[in-house]
Design a protein around this motif. Sequence first.
Motif, PDB file in Angstrom:
ATOM      1  N   ILE A  46       0.934  -1.227   0.391  1.00 61.70           N
ATOM      2  CA  ILE A  46       0.291   0.275  -0.129  1.00 61.70           C
ATOM      3  C   ILE A  46       0.861   1.513   0.033  1.00 61.70           C
ATOM      4  CG2 ILE A  46      -1.666   1.128   1.239  1.00 61.70           C
ATOM      5  CD1 ILE A  46      -2.493  -1.392   2.587  1.00 61.70           C
ATOM      6  N   THR A  47       0.602   2.099  -0.874  1.00 60.99           N
ATOM      7  CA  THR A  47       2.082   3.044  -1.534  1.00 60.99           C
ATOM      8  C   THR A  47       0.890   4.348  -1.082  1.00 60.99           C
ATOM      9  OG1 THR A  47       2.878   1.586  -2.532  1.00 60.99           O
ATOM     10  CG2 THR A  47       3.391   4.032  -2.640  1.00 60.99           C
ATOM     11  N   ARG A  48       1.416   5.275  -0.258  1.00 62.41           N
ATOM     12  CA  ARG A  48       0.639   6.697  -0.444  1.00 62.41           C
ATOM     13  C   ARG A  48       1.502   7.589  -0.509  1.00 62.41           C
ATOM     14  NH1 ARG A  48      -3.002   4.179  -1.360  1.00 62.41           N
ATOM     15  NH2 ARG A  48      -4.597   3.205   0.249  1.00 62.41           N
ATOM     16  N   PHE A  49       1.573   8.410  -1.198  1.00 62.63           N
ATOM     17  CA  PHE A  49       2.323   9.917  -0.713  1.00 62.63           C
ATOM     18  C   PHE A  49       2.098  11.138   0.195  1.00 62.63           C
ATOM     19  CE2 PHE A  49       2.501   9.498  -5.349  1.00 62.63           C
ATOM     20  CZ  PHE A  49       3.296   8.646  -5.579  1.00 62.63           C
ATOM     21  N   ARG A  50       3.468  11.651   0.678  1.00 61.14           N
ATOM     22  CA  ARG A  50       3.173  12.444   2.271  1.00 61.14           C
ATOM     23  C   ARG A  50       3.919  13.968   1.399  1.00 61.14           C
ATOM     24  NH1 ARG A  50      -1.629  10.444   2.900  1.00 61.14           N
ATOM     25  NH2 ARG A  50      -1.554   8.562   3.022  1.00 61.14           N
ATOM     26  N   GLY A  51       3.919  15.274   1.914  1.00 63.82           N
ATOM     27  CA  GLY A  51       3.879  16.401   1.995  1.00 63.82           C
ATOM     28  C   GLY A  51       3.817  17.281   2.675  1.00 63.82           C
ATOM     29  N   VAL A  52       4.380  18.429   2.898  1.00 60.14           N
ATOM     30  CA  VAL A  52       4.079  19.686   3.809  1.00 60.14           C
ATOM     31  C   VAL A  52       2.906  19.364   4.697  1.00 60.14           C
ATOM     32  CG1 VAL A  52       4.733  21.852   3.712  1.00 60.14           C
ATOM     33  CG2 VAL A  52       6.062  20.510   1.942  1.00 60.14           C
ATOM     34  N   GLY A  53       3.281  19.907   6.192  1.00 59.44           N
ATOM     35  CA  GLY A  53       2.053  19.705   7.378  1.00 59.44           C
ATOM     36  C   GLY A  53       1.789  18.440   7.537  1.00 59.44           C
ATOM     37  N   GLN A  54       1.942  17.462   6.894  1.00 59.96           N
ATOM     38  CA  GLN A  54       1.295  16.321   7.489  1.00 59.96           C
ATOM     39  C   GLN A  54       2.352  15.825   8.527  1.00 59.96           C
ATOM     40  OE1 GLN A  54      -0.991  14.481   6.160  1.00 59.96           O
ATOM     41  NE2 GLN A  54      -1.554  16.026   4.522  1.00 59.96           N
ATOM     42  N   VAL A  55       1.930  14.808  10.049  1.00 64.71           N
ATOM     43  CA  VAL A  55       2.454  14.183  10.197  1.00 64.71           C
ATOM     44  C   VAL A  55       2.752  12.287   9.744  1.00 64.71           C
ATOM     45  CG1 VAL A  55       2.087  13.169  12.771  1.00 64.71           C
ATOM     46  CG2 VAL A  55       1.626  15.384  12.287  1.00 64.71           C
ATOM     47  N   LEU A  56       3.471  12.159  10.127  1.00 63.09           N
ATOM     48  CA  LEU A  56       4.297  10.851   9.731  1.00 63.09           C
ATOM     49  C   LEU A  56       4.740   9.907  10.985  1.00 63.09           C
ATOM     50  CD1 LEU A  56       7.089  11.884   6.914  1.00 63.09           C
ATOM     51  CD2 LEU A  56       4.998  11.264   6.627  1.00 63.09           C
ATOM     52  N   GLY A  57       4.048   8.676  10.776  1.00 65.66           N
ATOM     53  CA  GLY A  57       4.144   7.709  11.663  1.00 65.66           C
ATOM     54  C   GLY A  57       2.959   7.921  13.412  1.00 65.66           C
ATOM     55  N   GLU A  58       2.051   8.639  12.635  1.00 64.03           N
ATOM     56  CA  GLU A  58       1.507   8.623  14.097  1.00 64.03           C
ATOM     57  C   GLU A  58       1.378   7.325  14.317  1.00 64.03           C
ATOM     58  OE1 GLU A  58      -0.792   8.028  10.300  1.00 64.03           O
ATOM     59  OE2 GLU A  58       0.628   9.617  10.563  1.00 64.03           O
ATOM     60  N   ALA A  59       0.913   6.181  14.016  1.00 59.51           N
ATOM     61  CA  ALA A  59       0.213   5.182  14.395  1.00 59.51           C
ATOM     62  C   ALA A  59       1.023   4.694  16.404  1.00 59.51           C
ATOM     63  CB  ALA A  59       0.896   4.036  13.412  1.00 59.51           C
ATOM     64  N   LYS A  60       2.387   5.267  15.975  1.00 55.18           N
ATOM     65  CA  LYS A  60       2.870   5.089  17.244  1.00 55.18           C
ATOM     66  C   LYS A  60       2.654   6.005  17.824  1.00 55.18           C
ATOM     67  CE  LYS A  60       7.510   4.817  15.075  1.00 55.18           C
ATOM     68  NZ  LYS A  60       7.727   3.139  15.754  1.00 55.18           N
ATOM     69  N   LEU A  61       1.374   7.034  18.121  1.00 56.42           N
ATOM     70  CA  LEU A  61       1.298   7.273  19.604  1.00 56.42           C
ATOM     71  C   LEU A  61       0.593   6.605  19.915  1.00 56.42           C
ATOM     72  CD1 LEU A  61       0.051  10.369  17.637  1.00 56.42           C
ATOM     73  CD2 LEU A  61       1.828  10.149  19.614  1.00 56.42           C
ATOM     74  N   ILE A  62      -0.332   5.398  19.483  1.00 59.32           N
ATOM     75  CA  ILE A  62      -0.910   4.023  20.104  1.00 59.32           C
ATOM     76  C   ILE A  62      -0.260   2.602  19.929  1.00 59.32           C
ATOM     77  CG2 ILE A  62      -3.063   5.790  19.574  1.00 59.32           C
ATOM     78  CD1 ILE A  62      -3.374   3.632  17.162  1.00 59.32           C
ATOM     79  N   GLU A  63       0.292   2.602  19.023  1.00 60.22           N
ATOM     80  CA  GLU A  63       1.354   1.354  19.254  1.00 60.22           C
ATOM     81  C   GLU A  63       2.578   1.564  18.967  1.00 60.22           C
ATOM     82  OE1 GLU A  63       2.696  -1.675  19.651  1.00 60.22           O
ATOM     83  OE2 GLU A  63       0.931  -2.069  19.421  1.00 60.22           O
ATOM     84  N   PRO A  64       4.074   1.730  19.561  1.00 55.76           N
ATOM     85  CA  PRO A  64       5.462   2.077  19.539  1.00 55.76           C
ATOM     86  C   PRO A  64       6.139   1.835  18.980  1.00 55.76           C
ATOM     87  CG  PRO A  64       4.610   2.451  22.224  1.00 55.76           C
ATOM     88  CD  PRO A  64       2.960   1.119  21.224  1.00 55.76           C
TER      89      PRO A  64
END
Length: 259
Positions: free
Chosen positions: A87-105
Amino acid sequence: MPPKVDAFRTADVLQGRQRMPKGSFLGHLSSETWKLLVNAWGSDARVYERDEVLPTGPDRQYVHIVLGGCVRQDRFPFGDDDGSPTITRFRGVGQVLGEAKLIEPRSHVLTTCLTTTWVMPCFVPRMHAFFRKAPDVQLALLRSLEDRNRSDEIIYTMAARTPLRRVAGLLAHLAEGAEATEATEATEAPGNAPGASLGARVTIAGPSQKDMAAALLLGLSTVENAVRDLRNSGVLDNKYRQFVVSDLAALHGIAAAVP
């Protein structure tokens, strides 16, 4: 101090003067709260070069905020063996990366820079502390994730639409993020009045046609044909890892057309 590189307007970003893409985390965040995050982690911000992989592995306890550039994120729901679907997605300016770590380290998404990319790492335990002290940070994140999910559904999952419209939709989405940054630069250029726009041409740097094919689950030749049709229609020009949109409104029109 944050890295000083010509590719980014570091002072404008850190002082909250650069307009952020609509729907992004920083687009939802208030300027006052953004200053708190800059005071906490601005000095840790660093630049990664194109094709570098961000340190987001299971043992890394940071989320990252994209301050400049574009990344490709790949998830492997059935394992990362050769030939397994991704599953491939593009992320850019202003976005948060790795937000899943806030609930699953130990969560992990392979994150590769498609351009020179400037990110600000935020230590997960301190992010939770920010959520408790400044609820608008949590609200901005939740709003941005909802906006991102809705955007992803339209851009990446509409398999019933024609490849031309799917490619046009992805490019229009990427152009909107690029346009926000370019519009800020144009407004502040000598001789331009506040609110002046850059004009019709918007440059998208980062994703190649191969990257787009992976994200849209289309064949490379199919994406190449769609890009050729967009180029022939006069709304787009393409170079290596770069697309120049000459008519963003027309590109949106192609993407939104009923199949």
